[in-house]
Design a protein around this motif. Structure first.
Motif, PDB file in Angstrom:
ATOM      1  N   GLU A  67       0.850  -1.171   0.000  1.00  0.00           N
ATOM      2  CA  GLU A  67       0.000   0.000   0.000  1.00  0.00           C
ATOM      3  C   GLU A  67       0.891   1.228   0.000  1.00  0.00           C
ATOM      4  O   GLU A  67       1.901   1.268   0.682  1.00  0.00           O
ATOM      5  CB  GLU A  67      -0.907   0.018   1.244  1.00  0.00           C
ATOM      6  CG  GLU A  67      -1.826   1.227   1.306  1.00  0.00           C
ATOM      7  CD  GLU A  67      -3.017   1.042   2.261  1.00  0.00           C
ATOM      8  OE1 GLU A  67      -3.024   0.060   3.019  1.00  0.00           O
ATOM      9  OE2 GLU A  67      -3.925   1.883   2.241  1.00  0.00           O
ATOM     10  N   GLN A  68       0.539   2.237  -0.802  1.00  0.00           N
ATOM     11  CA  GLN A  68       1.263   3.499  -0.670  1.00  0.00           C
ATOM     12  C   GLN A  68       0.355   4.668  -0.990  1.00  0.00           C
ATOM     13  O   GLN A  68      -0.567   4.571  -1.777  1.00  0.00           O
ATOM     14  CB  GLN A  68       2.535   3.520  -1.514  1.00  0.00           C
ATOM     15  CG  GLN A  68       2.347   3.487  -3.013  1.00  0.00           C
ATOM     16  CD  GLN A  68       3.684   3.657  -3.725  1.00  0.00           C
ATOM     17  OE1 GLN A  68       4.593   4.284  -3.213  1.00  0.00           O
ATOM     18  NE2 GLN A  68       3.793   3.102  -4.914  1.00  0.00           N
ATOM     19  N   GLY A  69       0.645   5.764  -0.313  1.00  0.00           N
ATOM     20  CA  GLY A  69      -0.165   6.960  -0.484  1.00  0.00           C
ATOM     21  C   GLY A  69       0.266   8.004   0.515  1.00  0.00           C
ATOM     22  O   GLY A  69       1.307   7.848   1.179  1.00  0.00           O
ATOM     23  N   THR A  70      -0.512   9.067   0.649  1.00  0.00           N
ATOM     24  CA  THR A  70      -0.151  10.079   1.640  1.00  0.00           C
ATOM     25  C   THR A  70      -0.366   9.488   3.026  1.00  0.00           C
ATOM     26  O   THR A  70      -1.208   8.608   3.223  1.00  0.00           O
ATOM     27  CB  THR A  70      -1.021  11.331   1.510  1.00  0.00           C
ATOM     28  OG1 THR A  70      -2.379  10.949   1.749  1.00  0.00           O
ATOM     29  CG2 THR A  70      -0.919  11.966   0.135  1.00  0.00           C
ATOM     30  N   VAL A  71       0.414   9.972   3.993  1.00  0.00           N
ATOM     31  CA  VAL A  71       0.322   9.426   5.343  1.00  0.00           C
ATOM     32  C   VAL A  71      -1.101   9.596   5.877  1.00  0.00           C
ATOM     33  O   VAL A  71      -1.663   8.688   6.494  1.00  0.00           O
ATOM     34  CB  VAL A  71       1.345  10.101   6.273  1.00  0.00           C
ATOM     35  CG1 VAL A  71       1.184   9.608   7.690  1.00  0.00           C
ATOM     36  CG2 VAL A  71       2.750   9.829   5.784  1.00  0.00           C
ATOM     37  N   GLY A  72      -1.700  10.737   5.612  1.00  0.00           N
ATOM     38  CA  GLY A  72      -3.050  10.990   6.093  1.00  0.00           C
ATOM     39  C   GLY A  72      -4.025   9.944   5.576  1.00  0.00           C
ATOM     40  O   GLY A  72      -4.768   9.324   6.348  1.00  0.00           O
ATOM     41  N   GLU A  73      -3.992   9.696   4.275  1.00  0.00           N
ATOM     42  CA  GLU A  73      -4.888   8.716   3.659  1.00  0.00           C
ATOM     43  C   GLU A  73      -4.638   7.314   4.209  1.00  0.00           C
ATOM     44  O   GLU A  73      -5.553   6.643   4.675  1.00  0.00           O
ATOM     45  CB  GLU A  73      -4.652   8.692   2.140  1.00  0.00           C
ATOM     46  CG  GLU A  73      -5.517   9.652   1.353  1.00  0.00           C
ATOM     47  CD  GLU A  73      -6.990   9.270   1.424  1.00  0.00           C
ATOM     48  OE1 GLU A  73      -7.295   8.057   1.320  1.00  0.00           O
ATOM     49  OE2 GLU A  73      -7.817  10.180   1.585  1.00  0.00           O
ATOM     50  N   VAL A  74      -3.375   6.882   4.120  1.00  0.00           N
ATOM     51  CA  VAL A  74      -3.055   5.503   4.461  1.00  0.00           C
ATOM     52  C   VAL A  74      -3.317   5.223   5.945  1.00  0.00           C
ATOM     53  O   VAL A  74      -3.822   4.163   6.308  1.00  0.00           O
ATOM     54  CB  VAL A  74      -1.586   5.196   4.097  1.00  0.00           C
ATOM     55  CG1 VAL A  74      -1.171   3.823   4.590  1.00  0.00           C
ATOM     56  CG2 VAL A  74      -1.389   5.300   2.595  1.00  0.00           C
ATOM     57  N   PHE A  75      -3.008   6.176   6.814  1.00  0.00           N
ATOM     58  CA  PHE A  75      -3.149   5.899   8.247  1.00  0.00           C
ATOM     59  C   PHE A  75      -4.585   6.064   8.739  1.00  0.00           C
ATOM     60  O   PHE A  75      -4.991   5.377   9.665  1.00  0.00           O
ATOM     61  CB  PHE A  75      -2.208   6.792   9.066  1.00  0.00           C
ATOM     62  CG  PHE A  75      -0.797   6.295   9.101  1.00  0.00           C
ATOM     63  CD1 PHE A  75      -0.328   5.431   8.135  1.00  0.00           C
ATOM     64  CD2 PHE A  75       0.070   6.675  10.118  1.00  0.00           C
ATOM     65  CE1 PHE A  75       0.975   4.960   8.150  1.00  0.00           C
ATOM     66  CE2 PHE A  75       1.377   6.208  10.164  1.00  0.00           C
ATOM     67  CZ  PHE A  75       1.830   5.353   9.172  1.00  0.00           C
ATOM     68  N   THR A  76      -5.325   6.973   8.158  1.00  0.00           N
ATOM     69  CA  THR A  76      -6.688   7.126   8.667  1.00  0.00           C
ATOM     70  C   THR A  76      -7.688   6.256   7.897  1.00  0.00           C
ATOM     71  O   THR A  76      -8.679   5.822   8.457  1.00  0.00           O
ATOM     72  CB  THR A  76      -7.144   8.598   8.628  1.00  0.00           C
ATOM     73  OG1 THR A  76      -6.865   9.125   7.339  1.00  0.00           O
ATOM     74  CG2 THR A  76      -6.420   9.421   9.665  1.00  0.00           C
ATOM     75  N   ARG A  77      -7.392   6.007   6.608  1.00  0.00           N
ATOM     76  CA  ARG A  77      -8.280   5.130   5.845  1.00  0.00           C
ATOM     77  C   ARG A  77      -7.491   4.070   5.091  1.00  0.00           C
ATOM     78  O   ARG A  77      -7.431   4.072   3.871  1.00  0.00           O
ATOM     79  CB  ARG A  77      -9.115   5.963   4.869  1.00  0.00           C
ATOM     80  CG  ARG A  77     -10.368   6.547   5.538  1.00  0.00           C
ATOM     81  CD  ARG A  77     -11.149   7.364   4.567  1.00  0.00           C
ATOM     82  NE  ARG A  77     -10.445   8.595   4.256  1.00  0.00           N
ATOM     83  CZ  ARG A  77     -10.768   9.391   3.242  1.00  0.00           C
ATOM     84  NH1 ARG A  77     -11.734   9.067   2.430  1.00  0.00           N
ATOM     85  NH2 ARG A  77     -10.106  10.512   3.044  1.00  0.00           N
ATOM     86  N   PRO A  78      -6.871   3.138   5.837  1.00  0.00           N
ATOM     87  CA  PRO A  78      -6.075   2.101   5.171  1.00  0.00           C
ATOM     88  C   PRO A  78      -6.971   1.216   4.304  1.00  0.00           C
ATOM     89  O   PRO A  78      -8.139   1.023   4.622  1.00  0.00           O
ATOM     90  CB  PRO A  78      -5.483   1.308   6.333  1.00  0.00           C
ATOM     91  CG  PRO A  78      -6.386   1.547   7.479  1.00  0.00           C
ATOM     92  CD  PRO A  78      -6.932   2.928   7.290  1.00  0.00           C
ATOM     93  N   GLN A  79      -6.415   0.730   3.201  1.00  0.00           N
ATOM     94  CA  GLN A  79      -7.199  -0.089   2.278  1.00  0.00           C
ATOM     95  C   GLN A  79      -6.676  -1.506   2.222  1.00  0.00           C
ATOM     96  O   GLN A  79      -7.179  -2.314   1.463  1.00  0.00           O
ATOM     97  CB  GLN A  79      -7.119   0.523   0.863  1.00  0.00           C
ATOM     98  CG  GLN A  79      -7.699   1.912   0.752  1.00  0.00           C
ATOM     99  CD  GLN A  79      -9.187   1.902   1.027  1.00  0.00           C
ATOM    100  OE1 GLN A  79      -9.891   0.990   0.612  1.00  0.00           O
ATOM    101  NE2 GLN A  79      -9.672   2.900   1.748  1.00  0.00           N
ATOM    102  N   GLN A  80      -5.642  -1.808   3.009  1.00  0.00           N
ATOM    103  CA  GLN A  80      -5.003  -3.103   2.900  1.00  0.00           C
ATOM    104  C   GLN A  80      -4.946  -3.702   4.299  1.00  0.00           C
ATOM    105  O   GLN A  80      -4.526  -3.033   5.241  1.00  0.00           O
ATOM    106  CB  GLN A  80      -3.599  -2.898   2.330  1.00  0.00           C
ATOM    107  CG  GLN A  80      -3.099  -3.970   1.405  1.00  0.00           C
ATOM    108  CD  GLN A  80      -2.569  -5.176   2.142  1.00  0.00           C
ATOM    109  OE1 GLN A  80      -2.376  -5.122   3.347  1.00  0.00           O
ATOM    110  NE2 GLN A  80      -2.366  -6.261   1.420  1.00  0.00           N
ATOM    111  N   PRO A  81      -5.365  -4.964   4.468  1.00  0.00           N
ATOM    112  CA  PRO A  81      -5.425  -5.551   5.812  1.00  0.00           C
ATOM    113  C   PRO A  81      -4.098  -5.523   6.573  1.00  0.00           C
ATOM    114  O   PRO A  81      -4.101  -5.381   7.792  1.00  0.00           O
ATOM    115  CB  PRO A  81      -5.867  -6.992   5.534  1.00  0.00           C
ATOM    116  CG  PRO A  81      -6.658  -6.903   4.283  1.00  0.00           C
ATOM    117  CD  PRO A  81      -5.999  -5.837   3.458  1.00  0.00           C
ATOM    118  N   TYR A  82      -2.969  -5.641   5.880  1.00  0.00           N
ATOM    119  CA  TYR A  82      -1.689  -5.629   6.594  1.00  0.00           C
ATOM    120  C   TYR A  82      -1.449  -4.263   7.242  1.00  0.00           C
ATOM    121  O   TYR A  82      -0.998  -4.167   8.381  1.00  0.00           O
ATOM    122  CB  TYR A  82      -0.548  -5.982   5.633  1.00  0.00           C
ATOM    123  CG  TYR A  82       0.809  -5.992   6.290  1.00  0.00           C
ATOM    124  CD1 TYR A  82       1.096  -6.879   7.320  1.00  0.00           C
ATOM    125  CD2 TYR A  82       1.813  -5.116   5.878  1.00  0.00           C
ATOM    126  CE1 TYR A  82       2.333  -6.898   7.924  1.00  0.00           C
ATOM    127  CE2 TYR A  82       3.059  -5.134   6.484  1.00  0.00           C
ATOM    128  CZ  TYR A  82       3.321  -6.021   7.501  1.00  0.00           C
ATOM    129  OH  TYR A  82       4.541  -6.032   8.102  1.00  0.00           O
TER     130      TYR A  82
END
Ligand SMILES: Nc1ncnc2c1ncn2[C@@H]1O[C@H](COP(=O)(O)OP(=O)(O)OP(=O)(O)O)[C@@H](O)[C@H]1O
Ligand SMILES: Nc1ncnc2c1ncn2[C@@H]1O[C@H](COP(=O)(O)OP(=O)(O)OP(=O)(O)O)[C@@H](O)[C@H]1O
Ligand code: SF4
Ligand code: SF4
Ligand SMILES: [Mg+2]
Ligand SMILES: [Mg+2]
Lengths: 351, 682
Positions: free
Chosen positions: B583-598
């Motif tokens: 998964e990669q993206g902005t920290v805000g996106e990835v940490f508040t709305r993660p899209q990957q179970p790991y």
């Protein structure tokens, strides 16, 4: 203190315990002063309770742990186990006593002999303390591994064949072999990965529920000890600066150092992490060979008062059962046991 | 899972984990394999076996009676019947050498083993107990070591009188102090190890600690020391024999053969000296070769256990050594590139673009892929976090960008790295060297092993500058001072003259940073620069890094497994699992709305996340070894949301549901990314 009520003497109590390491120089090993690693600590670990001990590197946490285990001799003061002074015990008595205390170290790889199998390492405490034959020892070792959630197949493995988390759990199993009353955990999760860290922290919480073993959990990160501790003691430069119920220390720190420690822990939420007010302490922890006069934290304290440079702060017992050593509670703006946070919001300083 | 009969009334507190990995080969077998890898060692062993046969069977294998005199055939040159010729009394030299082997072998074995046996308890007790006993024993040892060994042996043998037995005793006595020293030194080192402290705290008796914990660990150095001493014993015996103190004529020993040849044939038939001389020399050489090989094999088997990622300190050190050496002279040394295709550069080109990078290692068990099709980019002035559990491939990815991984075993199997539009994998050594440290720089995790303990801070700073820019001393000095100032080290002028050990961990890490920034690089790769630090010092370091990054408009790749640190300092984040980006993206996106179970699992496992008292979330199972990556989605054995398709289908990195619309892409590797409602950090 509050926690010791009905059950008589505390499981473990240190009274003004001190450890000074001589600094030796030159060929003739002349003593040039002392490292005041632990400098007059009163700490109580009640039966079946977990006490967290936090502080920066070099604050004396491990030294205190090793003093309690009698791996090193205190320079002065007493260590009492169930009310009896154990600082004078030797030989057989000391070995007998050691059944009651066990330790888990920071680095699982160096705390196991690389040339010995898991079975061999788990048998070691049994040989010292339990009268079991070889078959019973193996059975017990297998049972211990299952307690920490590992298959008995691991008994024939060497340390390097296990992952860090597994080996650390085996370390816990080894410590549990002789049903100790107190476990000393010296930064048991610091060298582990996030996910393994969580595993081992959970294991401690579960062990405490089921085995009713008391634990002294040493760490430098408050967020880790708060998961398992009932009380938290904060250490700075050889002394305890704040000691109280875990929730009180974590949510309403009374000492500026505790507040700084808490604010330094990064939270994994970018929005909250970036808008948090952080207190960055200037510089490193001073040398324990030459601690500052007065309050030892005064060289880095953002609230320092004149009196702090001259006088040792006296202990102050707050209503929520915390003992704190800071002049703010008795002089100047007078917090009188309130949280340091109140000072910032101005509740108190206006008075 | 079935439980054993429960004698303590306790049920297991955690789900029992079964053995996942296959058992590796026994340490002993690996040792032998390692020993036999070098041709010299095999030759040495073969020679020693030959001598052993001669020593065991003696006269039985000798072509002639070694003591039979044949004056008519004295001083014969080598011939078919006397391959090494005959001596002045007409005795067959080969036969005498064969019989003489017994004395040499016997004395070398007997003396070394006996001396080792005597020295072992002395060294153990002296080292472990210490105090006055140690003082006394070491005084005696020092006194004995003050004499040249042969002189001492002659003196002792002279005192005891002639004869093989006495010579053996003399040599033994001379050898004991050296061994005792060796054992004591090893004991002192092992004694400080945590596992010995563990044994003491368990209540194990001193005797048992010595025999079961210390002894197995001082054995290797002693074995090596002893194997190197065999050669010395052979020489000593030959020397004493030469002086007529050992084996008495007419019985042969290599030493007295040498003597006889010296006395009677030195000027007339000098070749008679060659044979005993050569045999002695070969024997010493063989013993030493074996001893050296044994030392290498033993130390290798101790330091590099089978789990590769547990050798961090050495790894870091090796990488740094390699870096420094390569920066200077050696021409070999860029990571080998064996790609077939060259992926195109993205357009427009960011500062750094890693395109479809795959890395492989050639190991004893065959070729393994440890990084698999990794792509990411870093824009100018951006901070990218690279996170994931231990062994996910973060470090090897960063080292590959710098082409710092040693080949063999590493190979860049596929992909390209474009730095300012230039393909780094196509550069020559000199071109790469010009970039490393100057435009592209690196900070390692362990500040202790990464700084050279022998040089001052100032030397190391100036060195970093002089590798790239021709500046005079004064300028270099001023720059060094300025850099220390920049990383906020108090009293920089004074620190320039200090050595790494005089600084605290936090200070050392600042110095590392100063060295890395000395030439004002555009991109800094920081591999866990704060993991070894306290939370308070970490906070200082992060603050510093942030302000420097803004001030110098620096791009940073920040490798860590602490998501809190990422939240603090990074703009974007790439999550790695089993050599892939999941998964990669902005920290805000990835940490508040993660899209990957790991990612969700990693966030939930952070101790800052959960409420006190609740159990922390644990991702079940372990990171698989690169050799055992599962098919389908690599995370499927540990995933809570797994469906059948995950086990078989290839899962690629695609634009996530809310990423495609937004300004910055959010890429996800998960079959179910759209339909899952995953929890981010609160
Ligand atoms: N055997 C020793 N001899 C001399 N000084 C020592 C010894 N052991 C510890 N010290 C010193 O005592 C002080 C406290 O050390 P200690 O190991 O107890 O700290 P700590 O709080 O456990 O730190 P860390 O988080 O680094 O483990 C340090 O300054 C250390 O250098
Ligand atoms: N020299 C080597 N030979 C063989 N395998 C290697 C070598 N170096 C690394 N590996 C393997 O490559 C994989 C990735 O290792 P890497 O060090 O990049 O992990 P990491 O993500 O940095 O982990 P950590 O958090 O422990 O530093 C691991 O499985 C490791 O065993
Ligand atoms: S006593 Fe003074 S210097 Fe010490 S912590 Fe309190 S306010 Fe700070
Ligand atoms: S693809 Fe399947 S197994 Fe993999 S992370 Fe997504 S849901 Fe889990
Ligand atoms: Mg410690
Ligand atoms: Mg790494």
């Amino acid at each position: 203190m509050t926690a010791i009520t009905s059950a008589g003497p505390a499981l473990l109590e240190t009274r003004q315990v001190r450890k000074l390491f001589p600094i030796e120089r030159g060929l003739r090993r002349r003593v040039h002063g002392h490292v005041r690693a632990v400098d007059g600590v009163d700490l109580v670990v009640p039966r079946a309770t977990t006490v967290g001990l936090v502080g920066e590197s070099g604050s004396g946490k491990s030294t205190l742990g090793r003093l309690v285990l009698r791996l090193i001799e205190p320079t002065s003061g007493q260590v009492c186990f169930e009310g009896n002074d154990i600082t004078t015990l030797h030989g057989r008595e000391l070995r007998e006593l050691r059944r009651n205390f066990q330790i888990v170290f920071q680095d699982p790889y160096s705390s196991f002999d690389a040339t010995a199998t898991m079975l061999d390492s788990l048998r070691e405490p049994m040989r010292a303390h339990l009268e079991l034959d070889a078959a019973q020892q193996t059975a017990r070792a297998a049972e211990l591994l299952e307690i920490v959630g590992m298959s008995p197949e691991y008994l024939t493995r060497y340390p390097y064949e296990l992952s860090g988390g597994q080996l650390q759990r085996a370390g816990v199993a080894r410590a549990l072999t002789v049903d100790p009353k107190l476990l000393i955990l010296d930064e048991p999760v610091s060298s582990l990965d996030v996910s393994t860290q969580a595993q081992v922290i959970n294991l401690f919480a579960q062990l405490q529920d089921r085995l009713h073993v008391a634990m002294l959990f040493i760490a430098h990160d408050l967020s880790i000890v708060r998961h398992v501790s009932e009380r938290i003691a904060v250490m700075y430069l050889g002394r305890i600066v704040e000691d109280g119920p875990a929730a009180a220390v974590y949510d309403q720190p009374k000492h500026p150092y505790t507040e700084a420690l808490l604010s330094a822990i990064p939270v994994p939420n970018p929005v909250r992490q970036r808008e948090r007010r952080r207190i960055i302490l200037e510089g490193d922890i001073p040398s324990p060979a030459n601690p500052p006069a007065g309050c030892r934290f005064h060289t880095r304290c953002p609230y320092v008062l004149d009196v702090c440079r001259a006088e040792d702060p006296p202990p102050f017992l707050t209503p929520d059962g915390t003992t704190v050593f800071c002049h703010l509670h008795t002089s100047g703006p007078q917090l009188e046991g309130a949280s340091i946070g109140d000072l910032r919001t101005g509740d108190r300083s206006a008075q | 899972m079935s439980l054993r009969p429960d004698t303590t009334g306790l049920a297991p507190v955690a789900a029992v984990e079964t053995v996942a990995t296959a058992r590796s080969t026994s340490p002993r077998l690996r040792l032998v394999r390692r020993l036999l890898r070098k041709r010299g060692t095999v030759l040495a062993i073969a020679f020693l076996m030959l001598v052993a046969i001669a020593a065991i069977f003696g006269t039985a294998v000798a072509p002639h009676d070694p003591n039979a005199q044949d004056i008519l055939n004295s001083n014969d040159v080598p011939s078919w019947s006397h391959p090494f010729g005959t001596d002045d009394l007409g005795r067959d030299i080969l036969s005498r050498l064969i019989v003489g082997a017994r004395i040499s072998v016997r004395i070398s074995l007997q003396t070394v083993l006996l001396a080792g046996l005597i020295a072992l308890p002395i060294g153990l007790v002296s080292g472990y107990i210490g105090g006055r006993l140690d003082n006394l024993l070491m005084r005696i040892v020092d006194a004995m070591l003050a004499f040249p060994p042969l002189v001492l042996a002659i003196a002792v043998a002279g005192l005891l009188g002639k004869g093989v037995g006495n010579v053996a005793l003399a040599i033994t006595i001379v050898m004991v102090p050296g061994f005792a020293r060796l054992v004591r030194a090893s004991t002192l080192a092992v004694k400080e190890e945590t596992f010995v402290e563990a044994s003491r705290s368990i209540g194990t008796r001193t005797r048992r600690i010595l025999s079961h914990r210390i002894l197995p660990n001082v054995r290797s150095p002693l074995i090596v020391g002893m194997s190197l001493a065999f050669g010395a014993a052979i020489l000593a015996e030959a020397g004493l024999s030469f002086l007529g103190l050992s084996q008495q004529p007419p019985n042969a020993s290599w030493g007295n053969m040498l003597r006889r040849a010296y006395d009677h044939s030195l000027y007339t038939h000098p070749w008679q000296l060659w044979f005993p001389g050569a045999v002695i020399a070969l024997m010493v050489l063989a013993y030493n070769t074996l001893g050296d090989a044994l030392r290498d094999a033993l130390s290798a088997s101790q330091w590099v256990p089978t789990r590769d990622h547990h050798r961090k300190p050495w790894q870091a050190w090796n990488v740094l050594q390699a870096w420094q050496q390569r920066q200077r002279k050696t021409r070999r040394g860029l990571t080998a590139v064996t790609r077939i295709e060259v992926p195109a550069a993205p357009d427009p080109a960011p500062l750094l673009a890693v395109e479809h990078l795959s890395l492989e290692f050639d190991t004893e068990q065959g070729r393994v892929r440890v990084v698999d099709d990794v792509s990411f980019s870093v824009a100018s002035g951006e901070v990218l976090g690279l996170v994931g559990e231990s062994g996910s491939g973060k470090t090897v990815t960063s080292l590959a960008i710098m082409r710092l991984l040693g080949s063999p075993p590493a190979r860049i199997a596929e992909g390209a790295v474009y730095f300012e539009g230039r393909d780094l994998f196509a550069l020559s050594f000199d071109e790469m060297r010009a970039i490393r440290g100057a435009e592209l720089s690196m900070v390692f995790q362990d500040p202790m092993t990464s700084l050279n303990p022998a040089y001052t801070i100032g030397d190391q700073l100036r060195e970093a500058l002089r590798l790239h820019e021709h500046v005079d001393r004064a300028t270099a000095r001023a720059r060094a001072r300025e850099m220390l100032d920049l990383v906020q080290i108090p009293a920089p002028e004074q620190r320039l003259h200090e050595y790494p050990h005089q600084l605290s961990g936090g200070m050392r890490q600042r110095v590392m940073l100063a060295i890395a920034l000395m030439c004002r690089p555009k991109l800094l790769i920081a591999d866990e620069p704060t993991t070894a630090l306290d939370v308070t010092i970490q906070a200082q370091m992060l603050d510093l890094l942030r302000s420097l990054q803004r001030e110098l408009d620096l791009s940073v790749i920040f490798v860590t497994h602490d998501l809190g640190v990422v939240a603090d300092i990074c703009d974007r984040v790439a999550v790695m699992y089993s050599g892939q980006i999941v998964e990669q993206g902005t920290v805000g996106e990835v940490f508040t709305r993660p899209q990957q179970p790991y990612t969700e699992g990693l966030l939930a496992a952070m101790p800052q996340t959960g409420r006190a008292g609740d159990a922390l979330y644990v991702i079940p199972g372990q990171v698989p070894h690169p050799r055992a990556w599962p098919g389908g989605c690599r995370f499927h054995p540990r995933c809570a949301y797994v469906i059948d398709a995950c086990r078989s289908e290839r899962v690629s990195l695609t634009a996530g549901p809310n990423g495609a619309a937004g300004p910055t892409p959010h890429d996800v590797r998960c079959l179910r990314s759209g339909e899952l409602d995953l929890r981010g950090s609160q």
